[in-house]
Design an enzyme around this catalytic site. Structure first.
Site, PDB file in Angstrom:
ATOM      1  N   CYS A  87      -4.385  -4.843  10.798  1.00 55.83           N
ATOM      2  CA  CYS A  87      -3.508  -4.080  11.695  1.00 55.83           C
ATOM      3  C   CYS A  87      -3.297  -2.660  11.183  1.00 55.83           C
ATOM      4  O   CYS A  87      -2.498  -2.438  10.267  1.00 55.83           O
ATOM      5  CB  CYS A  87      -2.173  -4.808  11.829  1.00 55.83           C
ATOM      6  N   CYS A 105       0.209  -1.302  11.476  1.00 52.62           N
ATOM      7  CA  CYS A 105       1.172  -1.866  10.519  1.00 52.62           C
ATOM      8  C   CYS A 105       0.964  -1.249   9.138  1.00 52.62           C
ATOM      9  O   CYS A 105       1.916  -0.943   8.441  1.00 52.62           O
ATOM     10  CB  CYS A 105       0.992  -3.367  10.374  1.00 52.62           C
ATOM     11  N   ASP A 106      -0.299  -1.106   8.724  1.00 51.77           N
ATOM     12  CA  ASP A 106      -0.598  -0.805   7.322  1.00 51.77           C
ATOM     13  C   ASP A 106      -1.250   0.550   7.079  1.00 51.77           C
ATOM     14  O   ASP A 106      -1.419   0.947   5.924  1.00 51.77           O
ATOM     15  CB  ASP A 106      -1.515  -1.905   6.751  1.00 51.77           C
TER      16      ASP A 106
END
Ligand code: NAP
Length: 310
Positions: free
Chosen positions: A134, A137-138
């Site tokens: 992701c 997300c990261d």
């Protein structure tokens, strides 16, 4: 046990919420299990530009917040737990979550799909330590770093384009020499000066498990058989999705690729009264808008089923 619910909805992506909105407006008082990580795949995405009704696009999580508020507005009862078991062998059907069992006369399954992994031991060991599925997300952790994305579809392009805004360089590794991604996404990828493509190659190993963090990858060229190592700080896997059908194996008919089998043109599964909507039954389109469309279909079909089997 309390009287059975008319409809239980499992899952909280566009399909689940749309099913709940339609079921609630038809006075079916749906009970919805949204899971501990609610919202589905759009929670892991950034700008959604192709969901009709939003001229300038909308962020994925914001769109899901709107879906949720709309379902709540019509008094959908929402439980933020993961369903751990179902019994679809008899009516009323049984759905268990957080140790409690609920009964329902009809069930709408909208559990979606999850990211596929390469299946390497090193990938598993370094997940969250440089390996990710992701970018939104990261990606933040890889500012000005060297990043690699695996895959050749729209997901891979979307991840690469997002990461190119943060990283120093993004290499896309694809196992063939043509992308599967839509033309518009391909063009954006090819035009981006920070994105480079490595064709006909697969990731053979992620380095370095002994250090507990990603330092590089070992690639194999499928045409020449040659093996090379490249230094990267982050590895994003974007090779498609696996339907979340574990709970239903042995109870519903599944396709060979493990998606739920439905009667073509409907959301009817192999068990009358059980309907499947969204990505859990769609390996072709897999779009938020098609998921919402089948969520609507599932609620209308459940309503008709309940009328006929009162
Ligand atoms: P996808 O279209 O199935 O593409 C998966 C890619 O990963 C393919 O290029 C495939 O290679 C590769 N791959 C699969 N297994 C692999 C493995 N074990 N090792 C190496 N490579 C592997 O999946 P997706 O990109 O997630 O897209 C799914 C659907 O969502 C599509 O309909 C797409 O249009 C849609 N989507 C749209 C957007 C957007 O419009 N912004 C964004 C994301 C997704 P091959 O090509 O060789 O099979």
């Amino acid at each position: 046990m309390p009287i059975p619910r008319k409809v239980i909805v499992i899952g909280s992506g566009p399909a689940g919420y749309t099913a709940a909105i339609y079921a609630a407006r038809a006075n079916l008082s749906p009970l919805m299990f949204i899971g501990t990580q609610w919202g589905g795949q759009l929670m892991l995405t950034t700008m959604v530009e192709n969901y009709p009704g939003f001229v300038d696009g909308i962020m994925g999580p914001e769109l899901m917040e709107i879906f949720r508020k709309q379902a709540e507005r019509f008094d959908t009862e929402i439980i933020g737990e993961d369903v751990t078991a179902v019994d679809l062998s008899r009516r009323p059907f049984r759905v268990t979550a957080a140790g409690q069992t609920y009964e329902a006369l009809s069930v709408i399954i909208a559990t979606g799909a999850s990211s596929k992994l390469l299946g390497l031991e090193s990938e598993k060991k370094l997940m969250g330590r440089g390996v990710s599925t992701c970018a939104t997300c990261d990606g933040f952790f890889f500012k000005d770093k060297n990043i690699m994305v695996v895959g050749g579809g729209d997901s891979a392009m979307e991840e690469a384009l997002y990461l190119a805004r943060l990283g120093r360089k993004v290499e896309v590794v694809h196992r063939r020499d043509t992308l599967r991604a839509s033309k518009i996404m391909q063009e954006r990828g090819f035009k981006n000066p920070k994105i480079e493509f490595i064709w006909n190659s697969t990731v053979e190993d992620v380095l370095d498990v002994s250090k507990g963090v990603v330092t590089g990858v070992r690639l194999r060229n499928l045409k020449t058989g040659g093996v090379t190592e490249r230094l990267v700080d982050g590895l994003f896997i974007a090779i498609g999705h696996q339907p979340n059908t574990q709970l239903f194996k042995g109870q519903l008919e599944l396709l060979p690729n493990e998606y739920i089998k439905v009667v073509p043109g409907t959301t009817q599964t192999s068990v009358p009264g059980v309907f499947a909507a969204g990505d859990v039954q769609d390996h072709t389109y897999r779009q938020a808008v098609t998921a919402a469309g089948t969520g609507c279909m599932a609620a209308l079909e459940a309503e008709r089923y309940l009328e006929a089997h009162a």
